[in-house]
Scaffold this motif. Structure first.
Motif, PDB file in Angstrom:
ATOM      1  N   HIS A  72       0.814  -1.244   0.050  1.00 54.00           N
ATOM      2  CA  HIS A  72       0.074  -0.081   0.058  1.00 54.00           C
ATOM      3  C   HIS A  72       0.704   1.203   0.211  1.00 54.00           C
ATOM      4  O   HIS A  72       0.636   2.207  -0.589  1.00 54.00           O
ATOM      5  N   THR A  99       0.805   3.998  -2.884  1.00 50.27           N
ATOM      6  CA  THR A  99       0.912   5.487  -2.630  1.00 50.27           C
ATOM      7  C   THR A  99       1.922   6.356  -3.264  1.00 50.27           C
ATOM      8  O   THR A  99       1.582   7.452  -3.701  1.00 50.27           O
ATOM      9  N   THR A 124       1.325   7.934   4.913  1.00 47.69           N
ATOM     10  CA  THR A 124       0.898   6.339   4.492  1.00 47.69           C
ATOM     11  C   THR A 124       2.019   5.850   5.081  1.00 47.69           C
ATOM     12  O   THR A 124       1.981   4.644   5.815  1.00 47.69           O
TER      13      THR A 124
END
Length: 417
Positions: free
Chosen positions: A53, A57, A120
């Motif tokens: 992830h 991102t 993130t």
């Protein structure tokens, strides 16, 4: 006697085979806590998902940095008619145009993308921190389960000797059958303790292996470590400062403020006018011509007022969230420290006084009972006290380690040297 090289090589092969077979039979070596943490970082599915992830991102930064593409248009009219047709000659035209952004929109988009990646990344580190806490807790629980199983096994083995001795005394006529049966009935409690301790160990092992990314738990899985309370030298104010510097959730809150500020700047930039400039070449019949065009939207009504207002309030909200996150960090550290201090005091009392005292009482009453100097009830009470005090001492040591893991989690630093 000469030593043949061929025979020597064969001997080495045989020794290597024997060593490999012995190693295979011995099974995998027990894992230490640090090894378990390293395996979880490399194989835990939740962490692997989080890593992907973060990478996904970060790819958004490429999109944010792209510039506006130019537009190319080609058109033709009456192309089936001859060029000398006076009423409607054929014509071709080619047009190139491009939107030019003002207000540094690309810069603020890049700032938003970079800030989003930072947030993130910090959120992933916080997930990693939580997973490591779970590994530490499961590791400690398994160590405690192993120690509890050892205590249960020792208690059961010791009591079986008492039952055997009592059976011999029964056969010799030293005790009644009722007294022997009362002693024999107590063995069921020790056997139940052993079965429960074995079940707890199996469940603790399965929980730890799940965190390590093992698809199917293995019975041969083992760990190595101690539950003896360690000594730490850091003070509470130092831990609080380290927590403020290292906590990824607090860092994410601070980075969210930067992200909100970048959104405000982009909202202001989006309220500016972006002109479109183009050039055109046209051929009609036998004539060539060139031209240009400039398109400027008239932002009379829509100047992005709503987004400007919304992002300003979101930025202020992020600042309050940062203050709340900072307060939460200090509270978490203080509560974890209080739990550690309380657990350490309990463990010290058991380790320095009660555990040894329970052992002496059990040994003395066992000796007295076997020689007729103590009653059966006194001996059984001493056994129960010994078993309970040992389990309480084990639980106290376990709580010290669990509170230390919680303190390390709250401060995002390794408290145990």
């Amino acid at each position: 006697m000469r030593f043949s090289p061929v025979r020597g090589a064969a001997l080495l092969l045989v020794m290597a085979f024997v060593f490999a077979s012995a190693h295979a039979q011995a099974g995998p070596a027990p894992l230490t806590l640090q090894q378990a943490i390293d395996i979880a970082r490399a194989k835990n599915p939740t962490l692997l998902s989080g890593q992907q992830h973060v990478t996904a991102t970060k790819a958004s930064e490429i999109t944010a940095g792209l510039r506006q593409n130019p537009n190319f248009t080609v058109s033709g009219a009456d192309v089936s008619l001859p060029a000398d047709n006076p009423s409607s000659p054929y014509g071709y035209s080619a047009n190139v145009s491009r939107l030019f952004e003002r207000g540094q929109k690309r810069r603020w988009r890049l700032d938003i993308a970079h800030a989003t990646t930072d947030v993130t990344q910090s959120q992933y580190r916080d997930t990693e921190r939580q997973t490591i806490l779970q590994v530490k807790q499961s590791f400690t629980n398994m160590l405690a389960a192993k120690a509890a199983l050892k205590i249960a096994q020792d208690n059961l083995d010791g009591y079986r000797k008492t039952v055997d001795l009592s059976r011999a005394r029964l056969n010799a006529g030293d005790i009644s059958n009722t007294d022997f049966e009362r002693i024999d009935l107590q063995q069921a409690e020790f056997e139940s303790d052993y079965d429960n301790a074995h079940l707890n160990l199996v469940q603790a092992s399965d929980s730890l292996q799940l965190l390590l990314g093992v698809e199917k738990p293995a019975d041969a899985f083992d760990i190595a470590g101690t539950l003896d309370p360690p000594s730490i030298t850091v003070a509470l104010p130092q831990i609080e400062q380290e927590a403020l510097a290292a906590r990824p959730d607090y860092l994410a809150a601070r980075q969210s403020v930067q992200l909100a500020d970048a959104n405000v700047k982009l909202a202001v930039a989006d309220g500016t006018v972006d002109p479109t400039v183009g050039g055109e070449y046209e051929r009609v019949g036998t004539y060539n011509s060139a031209g240009f065009q400039v398109s400027i939207p008239l932002r009379i009504f829509d100047r992005n007022q709503g987004e400007k207002e919304r992002t300003r309030y979101e930025a202020q909200s992020s600042r309050f969230a940062e203050i709340a996150a900072r307060n939460q960090v200090i509270s978490d550290v203080d509560q974890a420290w209080a739990a550690y201090d309380a657990a350490l005091n309990v463990a010290k009392r058991y380790n320095s006084h009660y555990a040894a005292e329970a052992t002496r009482v059990r040994d003395n009453l066992e000796f007295s009972y076997r020689h007729g100097g103590a009653t059966l009830l006194d001996y059984l009470d001493a056994l129960r006290d010994y078993r309970q005090v040992n389990l309480d001492a084990l639980n106290a040591n376990e709580q010290v380690w669990l509170s230390l893991h919680q303190l390390s989690f709250a401060s995002a630093t390794e408290i145990v040297p």
